[in-house]
Design a protein around this motif. Structure first.
Motif, PDB file in Angstrom:
ATOM      1  N   GLN B 215       0.840  -1.189   0.000  1.00  0.00           N
ATOM      2  CA  GLN B 215       0.000   0.000   0.000  1.00  0.00           C
ATOM      3  C   GLN B 215       0.878   1.243   0.000  1.00  0.00           C
ATOM      4  N   VAL B 216       0.414   2.271  -0.696  1.00  0.00           N
ATOM      5  CA  VAL B 216       1.067   3.567  -0.610  1.00  0.00           C
ATOM      6  C   VAL B 216      -0.007   4.577  -0.269  1.00  0.00           C
ATOM      7  N   GLY B 217       0.200   5.350   0.780  1.00  0.00           N
ATOM      8  CA  GLY B 217      -0.821   6.315   1.142  1.00  0.00           C
ATOM      9  C   GLY B 217      -0.364   7.199   2.275  1.00  0.00           C
ATOM     10  N   THR B 218      -1.200   8.172   2.631  1.00  0.00           N
ATOM     11  CA  THR B 218      -0.882   9.040   3.755  1.00  0.00           C
ATOM     12  C   THR B 218      -0.963   8.190   5.021  1.00  0.00           C
ATOM     13  N   PRO B 219      -0.355   8.673   6.121  1.00  0.00           N
ATOM     14  CA  PRO B 219      -0.432   7.928   7.378  1.00  0.00           C
ATOM     15  C   PRO B 219      -1.873   7.599   7.742  1.00  0.00           C
ATOM     16  N   GLU B 220      -2.761   8.553   7.537  1.00  0.00           N
ATOM     17  CA  GLU B 220      -4.156   8.304   7.886  1.00  0.00           C
ATOM     18  C   GLU B 220      -4.749   7.185   7.030  1.00  0.00           C
ATOM     19  N   GLU B 221      -4.451   7.249   5.733  1.00  0.00           N
ATOM     20  CA  GLU B 221      -5.003   6.221   4.836  1.00  0.00           C
ATOM     21  C   GLU B 221      -4.551   4.817   5.222  1.00  0.00           C
ATOM     22  N   VAL B 222      -3.248   4.663   5.467  1.00  0.00           N
ATOM     23  CA  VAL B 222      -2.778   3.298   5.742  1.00  0.00           C
ATOM     24  C   VAL B 222      -3.279   2.818   7.100  1.00  0.00           C
ATOM     25  N   TYR B 223      -3.555   3.752   8.003  1.00  0.00           N
ATOM     26  CA  TYR B 223      -4.056   3.345   9.319  1.00  0.00           C
ATOM     27  C   TYR B 223      -5.553   3.039   9.245  1.00  0.00           C
ATOM     28  N   GLN B 224      -6.291   3.909   8.589  1.00  0.00           N
ATOM     29  CA  GLN B 224      -7.748   3.760   8.567  1.00  0.00           C
ATOM     30  C   GLN B 224      -8.226   2.781   7.500  1.00  0.00           C
ATOM     31  N   ARG B 225      -7.523   2.735   6.382  1.00  0.00           N
ATOM     32  CA  ARG B 225      -7.991   1.874   5.296  1.00  0.00           C
ATOM     33  C   ARG B 225      -6.866   0.968   4.800  1.00  0.00           C
ATOM     34  N   PRO B 226      -6.443   0.056   5.659  1.00  0.00           N
ATOM     35  CA  PRO B 226      -5.332  -0.816   5.255  1.00  0.00           C
ATOM     36  C   PRO B 226      -5.696  -1.663   4.032  1.00  0.00           C
ATOM     37  N   ALA B 227      -4.732  -1.797   3.135  1.00  0.00           N
ATOM     38  CA  ALA B 227      -5.007  -2.495   1.887  1.00  0.00           C
ATOM     39  C   ALA B 227      -5.064  -4.005   2.079  1.00  0.00           C
ATOM     40  N   ASP B 228      -4.424  -4.513   3.092  1.00  0.00           N
ATOM     41  CA  ASP B 228      -4.548  -5.942   3.376  1.00  0.00           C
ATOM     42  C   ASP B 228      -4.218  -6.214   4.846  1.00  0.00           C
ATOM     43  N   VAL B 229      -4.308  -7.458   5.193  1.00  0.00           N
ATOM     44  CA  VAL B 229      -4.181  -7.822   6.599  1.00  0.00           C
ATOM     45  C   VAL B 229      -2.775  -7.544   7.140  1.00  0.00           C
ATOM     46  N   HIS B 230      -1.729  -7.604   6.264  1.00  0.00           N
ATOM     47  CA  HIS B 230      -0.358  -7.330   6.718  1.00  0.00           C
ATOM     48  C   HIS B 230      -0.213  -5.872   7.139  1.00  0.00           C
ATOM     49  N   VAL B 231      -0.744  -4.988   6.294  1.00  0.00           N
ATOM     50  CA  VAL B 231      -0.668  -3.563   6.603  1.00  0.00           C
ATOM     51  C   VAL B 231      -1.457  -3.287   7.888  1.00  0.00           C
ATOM     52  N   ALA B 232      -2.621  -3.919   7.993  1.00  0.00           N
ATOM     53  CA  ALA B 232      -3.472  -3.711   9.158  1.00  0.00           C
ATOM     54  C   ALA B 232      -2.737  -4.087  10.445  1.00  0.00           C
ATOM     55  N   ARG B 233      -2.092  -5.222  10.430  1.00  0.00           N
ATOM     56  CA  ARG B 233      -1.360  -5.686  11.608  1.00  0.00           C
ATOM     57  C   ARG B 233      -0.186  -4.784  11.932  1.00  0.00           C
ATOM     58  N   PHE B 234       0.411  -4.202  10.876  1.00  0.00           N
ATOM     59  CA  PHE B 234       1.686  -3.515  11.044  1.00  0.00           C
ATOM     60  C   PHE B 234       1.552  -2.196  11.784  1.00  0.00           C
ATOM     61  N   PHE B 235       0.426  -1.499  11.583  1.00  0.00           N
ATOM     62  CA  PHE B 235       0.300  -0.159  12.171  1.00  0.00           C
ATOM     63  C   PHE B 235      -0.386  -0.212  13.523  1.00  0.00           C
ATOM     64  N   GLY B 236       0.039   0.678  14.404  1.00  0.00           N
ATOM     65  CA  GLY B 236      -0.517   0.771  15.738  1.00  0.00           C
ATOM     66  C   GLY B 236       0.337   0.016  16.732  1.00  0.00           C
ATOM     67  N   PRO B 238      -0.355  -1.651  20.403  1.00  0.00           N
ATOM     68  CA  PRO B 238      -0.094  -2.831  19.562  1.00  0.00           C
ATOM     69  C   PRO B 238      -0.891  -2.768  18.252  1.00  0.00           C
ATOM     70  N   GLY B 239      -0.540  -3.637  17.331  1.00  0.00           N
ATOM     71  CA  GLY B 239      -1.188  -3.633  16.024  1.00  0.00           C
ATOM     72  C   GLY B 239      -2.621  -4.148  16.098  1.00  0.00           C
ATOM     73  N   MET B 240      -3.259  -4.150  14.949  1.00  0.00           N
ATOM     74  CA  MET B 240      -4.659  -4.576  14.892  1.00  0.00           C
ATOM     75  C   MET B 240      -4.796  -6.043  15.310  1.00  0.00           C
ATOM     76  N   ASN B 241      -5.856  -6.331  16.065  1.00  0.00           N
ATOM     77  CA  ASN B 241      -6.193  -7.730  16.353  1.00  0.00           C
ATOM     78  C   ASN B 241      -6.707  -8.363  15.077  1.00  0.00           C
ATOM     79  N   VAL B 242      -6.236  -9.549  14.753  1.00  0.00           N
ATOM     80  CA  VAL B 242      -6.790 -10.254  13.602  1.00  0.00           C
ATOM     81  C   VAL B 242      -7.217 -11.642  14.080  1.00  0.00           C
ATOM     82  N   LEU B 243      -8.511 -11.891  14.035  1.00  0.00           N
ATOM     83  CA  LEU B 243      -9.049 -13.170  14.502  1.00  0.00           C
ATOM     84  C   LEU B 243      -9.427 -14.026  13.293  1.00  0.00           C
TER      85      LEU B 243
END
Lengths: 270, 354
Positions: B215-236, B238-243
């Motif tokens: 994904q390429v995007g502003t900090p807000e974009e990658v945090y709020q609208r992660p392009a896939d589960v890897h990006v989602a986990r990576f930010f924050g 701790p990172g996003m919970n993935v169940l």
């Protein structure tokens, strides 16, 4: 465990240093002292007379100058050729690089003695027998030196080299201004080893020089030996004088010499 | 200054390891772009391809209008700051900073002036005549920055320049790099594995994972609208919970079952394996049986401004971030609430499900 090791090392160092110490001891004895049985370990009345006599009997100034020219030129030459070749083998890409390096390594297995005759024929062919160029030229390249420098260039981090490339350094600047200064410890080690090697060089100077004017330390010492074959204190005084520079180099450069052996040790394991 | 464009860039190393897969990336003129990824994701390889220290296997590198894929590093007019600083250890700070000018044959007087300007900007005036070994870690990194900016290159590449520094110094230098970027309006590509650093520094963030640009995007974009589960986990942190869960039609509409949780979702078509993402700040605790499921409290980390509660949701880990000091006991069983508007759904392969 540790104490066994220490004991072993202690015995070894005694075995290695004893002949040298005895050389110094004998050089301080009177001529007749050694004729007694058993021969004494220490001089009864230490005298420096032998040194004065040895200095008078040998053309020391000339001999030291010759040896210094040989050792100095070879030292500079080996550092330059080894550094350049070592750098090429370590950091440049060219066809056959590793094969050529293996061939260089293989020559280490040939006894140096084997090459003495071909070297003499070469030097003779260009008319350099009994001259400084004849004495020096064939010693200017050292495979061991190349191995040492290659290994030390291989051990340098890539970052600094890459930074220099980005800064705009060309291949030659990179070698001369960046890599060579970084390899300075290895350069010093190599210089010391080369100097010591040449100071002790006997066979080649014996073969390629003839006149007394061209004699280097070891050759002069051998002549001294045949002239004063019975007078041991006399000979030992001359030997101490001749080996003195090597002792000094050893003492001052100990750290670098140890490092050199470590690096070449690693190199041989490749 | 210039833009940097990568077109279908791939790199396969001698051993057969593919470090980059068909990377397309546009870095705008004057932009500070952060290349973010875990170690081994290929971010340093991207930087080295741009610098010319590595030749891409396929694809193109364009700087400004010029294709430079096969040019030498010196011809590209880029500067790089290394994690190791890579200063010349036997040259003083002054000589280090002057080196690139000297290599480009700048007149001595002009070079001296530029070195002084650069040193002043970075606060290095007092240590100009010291060797790198006589500098503090921060001064060394400043000197490395100085050597990079002194000749005003078209593009700056920074390879984890602050990773070796301790936290307070890192934050201080981070601000300095940002100020520097504003002052010289340079195109900068900044590599880091630290998502917090990426969020604070990047105008845009490019997220790399296993050699692919996710994904390429502003900090807000990658945090709020992660392009896939890897990006989602990576930010924050701790990172996003993935169940790991399963979509199914229940009595009260569609639900996702994930561990001990049963979460109603408005999902029209999807059934089967799903990954359910939810940020820790949108996980709440409540009384048993009052939420979407019950969980066991494993660890409680009070951090002052917030408390992190690590939970076991039927064999799946779940972290809740609660404000202030939360009254939660380890070993107890509690109910879980989730903010349903803040759920992210990914398919089994990690792609988002609309």
């Amino acid at each position: 465990m540790l104490s066994t090791r220490k004991l072993g090392l202690g015995l070894l160092s005694v075995a290695v240093s004893a002949p040298f110490l005895y050389m110094v001891s004998v050089s301080l004895m009177g001529e007749s002292e050694l004729l007694r049985w058993p021969p004494p370990l220490l001089p009864q009345k230490p005298t420096f007379g032998n040194y004065a006599a040895a200095l008078a009997a040998l053309p020391y100034a000339k001999v030291f100058l010759n040896t210094a020219i040989l050792a100095g030129c070879v030292m500079v030459g080996q550092v330059l050729t080894s550094a350049a070749a070592g750098y090429a083998f370590a950091r440049m890409r060219f066809p056959g690089r590793d094969g050529i390096f293996a061939a260089f390594l293989a020559t280490l297995m040939l006894p140096a003695m084997l090459l003495v005759i071909p070297r003499f024929l070469l030097v003779n062919a260009v008319g350099w027998v009994d001259t400084y160029p004849g004495l020096i030229s064939t010693e200017l390249v050292s495979v061991l030196g190349i191995v040492l420098m290659r290994q030390s260039f291989l051990m340098l981090p890539r970052d600094v080299e890459e930074a220099a490339r980005l800064d705009g350094a060309g291949e030659w600047t990179l070698f001369w201004r960046v890599m060579l200064p970084l390899a300075r410890p290895a350069v010093i080690t190599l210089a010391l080893l080369a100097f010591m090697d040449q100071w002790r060089n006997f066979l080649w100077p014996l073969i390629v020089t003839r006149s007394a004017d061209m004699a280097v330390a070891e050759v002069a010492l051998a002549q001294f030996h045949s002239t004063y074959s019975g007078n041991w204190p006399y000979q030992m005084a001359a030997a101490v004088l001749v080996t003195l520079p090597v002792w000094l180099v050893c003492l001052i450069g100990q750290r670098y010499l140890m490092q050199g052996w470590r690096i070449t040790g690693a190199a041989v394991r490749l | 200054m210039a833009s940097v464009t990568l077109r279908r860039l791939s790199k396969v190393f001698d051993g057969g390891v593919q470090a980059l897969h068909h990377l397309d990336l546009d870095v705008r003129d004057g932009e500070l772009l952060v290349l973010l990824g875990p170690s081994g994701s290929g971010k340093t390889t991207v930087l080295r391809c741009i610098a010319g220290l590595e030749e891409p296997t396929t694809g193109e590198v364009v700087i400004g209008e010029r294709v430079v894929t096969h040019d030498s590093p010196a011809e590209r007019d880029v500067a790089m700051v290394f994690q190791s600083q890579a200063l010349y250890p036997y040259l003083t700070v002054r000589e280090n900073i002057a080196f690139p000018l000297e290599m480009r044959g700048l007149a001595h007087a002009q070079a001296t002036r530029r070195v002084l300007e650069t040193a002043t900007r970075l606060g290095l005036q007092s240590v100009l005549d010291r060797l790198p070994s006589q500098l503090s870690e921060g001064e060394r990194q400043r000197a490395a920055l100085g050597r990079a900016i002194v000749r005003g290159p078209q593009v700056f590449l920074l390879d984890e320049p602050l990773a070796r520094l301790d936290a307070p110094l890192r934050i201080e230098l981070r601000a300095e790099v940002l100020a520097l970027h504003r002052a010289i309006a340079a195109t900068m590509i900044y590599v880091t594995h630290d998502q917090a650093e990426a969020m604070t520094m990047g105008q845009r963030i490019a997220v790399l994972h296993e050699g692919r640009l996710r994904q390429v995007g502003t900090p807000e974009e990658v945090y709020q609208r992660p392009a896939d589960v890897h990006v989602a986990r990576f930010f924050g942190t701790p990172g996003m919970n993935v169940l790991q869960g399963r979509g199914r039609a229940g009595d009260k509409g569609r639900v996702i079952e994930a561990g001990s949780l049963v979460i109603p979702v408005e999902l029209s078509t999807y059934e089967g394996e799903l990954q359910l993402g939810i940020r820790p700040e949108y996980v709440g605790l409540c009384a048993v049986d009052q939420g979407v499921g019950n969980v066991d409290v494993l660890v409680v980390e009070p951090l002052g401004s917030e408390t992190l509660v690590h939970l076991n949701a039927g064999g799946q880990p779940l972290v809740a971030r609660l404000p202030g000091f939360a009254d939660v006991r380890v070993g107890t069983r509690v109910g879980v609430k989730v903010d349903r508007r803040r759920l992210y759904l990914f398919d089994a392969a990690g792609a988002p499900v609309a």
